[in-house]
Motif scaffolding. Structure first.
Motif, PDB file in Angstrom:
ATOM      1  N   ASP A  40      23.832  -9.090 -64.610  1.00  0.00           N
ATOM      2  CA  ASP A  40      23.968  -9.958 -63.982  1.00  0.00           C
ATOM      3  C   ASP A  40      21.714  -9.794 -63.344  1.00  0.00           C
ATOM      4  N   ASP A  41      21.247  -9.898 -64.511  1.00  0.00           N
ATOM      5  CA  ASP A  41      19.225  -9.830 -64.109  1.00  0.00           C
ATOM      6  C   ASP A  41      18.908 -11.394 -64.837  1.00  0.00           C
ATOM      7  N   ASP A  42      20.048 -12.453 -64.751  1.00  0.00           N
ATOM      8  CA  ASP A  42      19.835 -13.527 -65.076  1.00  0.00           C
ATOM      9  C   ASP A  42      19.099 -14.607 -66.438  1.00  0.00           C
ATOM     10  N   THR A  43      19.497 -13.520 -67.768  1.00  0.00           N
ATOM     11  CA  THR A  43      18.623 -13.678 -68.429  1.00  0.00           C
ATOM     12  C   THR A  43      19.167 -14.494 -69.620  1.00  0.00           C
ATOM     13  N   LYS A  44      19.157 -15.274 -70.900  1.00  0.00           N
ATOM     14  CA  LYS A  44      20.382 -15.831 -71.432  1.00  0.00           C
ATOM     15  C   LYS A  44      20.660 -14.743 -72.564  1.00  0.00           C
ATOM     16  N   GLY A  45      19.863 -13.882 -72.680  1.00  0.00           N
ATOM     17  CA  GLY A  45      20.129 -11.716 -73.315  1.00  0.00           C
ATOM     18  C   GLY A  45      21.286 -11.361 -73.067  1.00  0.00           C
ATOM     19  N   THR A  46      21.111 -11.216 -71.439  1.00  0.00           N
ATOM     20  CA  THR A  46      21.353 -10.340 -70.821  1.00  0.00           C
ATOM     21  C   THR A  46      23.259 -11.063 -71.047  1.00  0.00           C
ATOM     22  N   ALA A  47      23.041 -12.265 -70.501  1.00  0.00           N
ATOM     23  CA  ALA A  47      24.348 -12.972 -70.145  1.00  0.00           C
ATOM     24  C   ALA A  47      25.973 -13.260 -71.186  1.00  0.00           C
ATOM     25  N   LEU A  48      25.135 -13.226 -72.399  1.00  0.00           N
ATOM     26  CA  LEU A  48      25.410 -13.540 -73.401  1.00  0.00           C
ATOM     27  C   LEU A  48      25.856 -11.725 -74.531  1.00  0.00           C
ATOM     28  N   LEU A  49      25.668 -10.696 -73.568  1.00  0.00           N
ATOM     29  CA  LEU A  49      26.103  -9.290 -74.342  1.00  0.00           C
ATOM     30  C   LEU A  49      27.303  -9.489 -73.266  1.00  0.00           C
ATOM     31  N   ARG A  50      27.041  -9.559 -72.159  1.00  0.00           N
ATOM     32  CA  ARG A  50      27.869  -9.639 -70.837  1.00  0.00           C
ATOM     33  C   ARG A  50      29.394 -10.399 -71.836  1.00  0.00           C
ATOM     34  N   ASP A  51      29.368 -11.464 -71.924  1.00  0.00           N
ATOM     35  CA  ASP A  51      30.188 -12.264 -72.714  1.00  0.00           C
ATOM     36  C   ASP A  51      31.145 -11.652 -73.495  1.00  0.00           C
ATOM     37  N   VAL A  52      30.257 -11.293 -74.789  1.00  0.00           N
ATOM     38  CA  VAL A  52      30.588 -10.684 -75.633  1.00  0.00           C
ATOM     39  C   VAL A  52      31.207  -8.986 -74.839  1.00  0.00           C
ATOM     40  N   LEU A  53      30.819  -8.248 -75.006  1.00  0.00           N
ATOM     41  CA  LEU A  53      31.163  -7.186 -74.254  1.00  0.00           C
ATOM     42  C   LEU A  53      32.572  -7.616 -73.416  1.00  0.00           C
ATOM     43  N   GLU A  54      32.633  -8.666 -72.535  1.00  0.00           N
ATOM     44  CA  GLU A  54      33.926  -9.095 -71.821  1.00  0.00           C
ATOM     45  C   GLU A  54      34.914  -9.366 -73.050  1.00  0.00           C
ATOM     46  N   ARG A  55      35.147 -10.004 -73.260  1.00  0.00           N
ATOM     47  CA  ARG A  55      35.864 -10.596 -75.420  1.00  0.00           C
ATOM     48  C   ARG A  55      36.194  -9.034 -76.046  1.00  0.00           C
TER      49      ARG A  55
END
Length: 346
Positions: free
Chosen positions: A227-242
């Motif tokens: 939840d650090d609001d960076t694009k890279g971390t947001a992308l990582l979270r989306d992919v891991l959730e999938r």
């Protein structure tokens, strides 16, 4: 094909990190992590590398030009890391500040895409590398992109053969594919490779993707540190959730009142919750810790301390694809099943 992509990403990432002047000595720095003051010390780096592989229920065992495609992916990934990452000796200080604030990513993808013209027994495959690097000028993109020994910046390290080799392999008779490149200066570059590949007639045992809902029970995962609001971390979270939902059949459990509620805890870089569990001698839940720094004595020591108490903890080093992550999560589910069985027998 999945293994090919995962190995290409990891190999390029390790080689790139080992050569970074900012990380210390030339070779081996990945395994002897840099000092706490370095940009690449334990914790988030400026650029997240994300492996994003689409789910094929029958697995990714295909017949194709393995060696050539590996070379293609390594060239593309190497370029993206080279032009997206930040090093301390970068001469353009304004450029450094811009990309440190951006905290971008390198996004590596593998997909099966629908196509009406695909011959029987074959599928159309798309492999892509997208980055938030410095981009390519319109003039170079149009006139010189695939020319041998051609570089937009003549002072940049390298021979200028990378994309020429990629184009040659993809358009060869053994691949018969197509290369698409789009780029915007200061925004990033996206390169996609498409080709037909034959599906293996007899895939090896265990090739099909099975869910991890053992005994019909779906386990839940709480993701912490995304939840650090960076694009890279947001992308990582989306992919891991999938991966968690589609590949593993697991549920995502959001924290309640700031406390994790899932049966399994997936931590991104920060072992704080693991340390608290050790202090409380609470080994009821398995931990998976995603980490960029390899062979970090402090991190491995924390994981060892938790397991010595009777808990289950695995460190998954980035960049991690679905294959490695799934194996670790399978271990977590078996641990929970074992605890449940042991408790019931008592």
């Amino acid at each position: 094909m999945m293994q090919l992509v995962e190995e290409a990403v990891e190999g390029c990432w390790i080689g790139f990190r080992a050569r970074l002047p900012a990380a210390g000595s030339e070779i081996g720095t990945v395994y002897a992590p840099p000092s706490a003051g370095s940009q690449f010390a334990f914790g988030r780096s400026s650029v997240e590398t994300v492996i994003d592989i689409g789910l094929r229920s029958k697995g990714w065992h295909l017949v194709c030009e393995k060696g050539g495609l590996r070379r293609v992916m390594m060239n593309l990934i190497g370029n993206s890391l080279k032009f997206t990452s930040v090093s301390k000796n970068e001469s353009n200080k304004t450029h450094v500040t811009h990309y440190r604030e951006q905290k971008g990513y390198v996004h590596v993808t593998l997909r099966e895409i629908p196509a009406l013209d695909t011959p029987p027994g074959m599928i159309k495959v798309e492999m892509g590398v997208l980055d938030t690097g410095k981009g390519i000028s319109k003039g170079f993109l149009k006139n010189q992109l695939f020319h041998p020994f051609s570089q937009e910046n003549p002072l940049q390290t390298g021979t200028g053969l990378g994309l020429a080799i990629v184009n040659s392999i993809v358009n060869s008779d053994s691949v018969k594919g197509h290369v698409d490149v789009s780029s915007v200066e200061g925004v990033g570059t996206e390169i996609r490779i498409t080709f037909n590949a034959a599906v293996a007639e007899e895939p090896p045992q265990g090739a099909e993707i099975e869910k991890l809902d053992l005994n019909g029970t779906r386990q839940s995962v709480t993701m912490v540190g995304f939840d650090d609001d960076t694009k890279g971390t947001a992308l990582l979270r989306d992919v891991l959730e999938r991966y968690l939902r589609s590949w593993c059949g697991l549920d995502i459990a959001s924290p309640s009142e700031g406390k994790p509620t899932g049966n399994i805890l997936l931590l991104n870089e920060d072992p704080t919750l693991l340390l608290k569990a050790i202090e409380a001698k609470d080994t009821s839940r398995p931990f998976v810790l995603l980490a960029s720094s390899r062979a970090d004595a402090e991190t491995t020591g924390i994981a060892y301390d938790y397991e010595r108490l009777g808990g289950f903890c695995r460190i998954v080093y980035k960049p991690a694809g679905p294959n490695r992550l799934r194996q670790v999560l399978k271990g977590c589910v078996f641990f929970l099943l074992f605890r449940e069985t042991a408790t019931a027998s008592v």
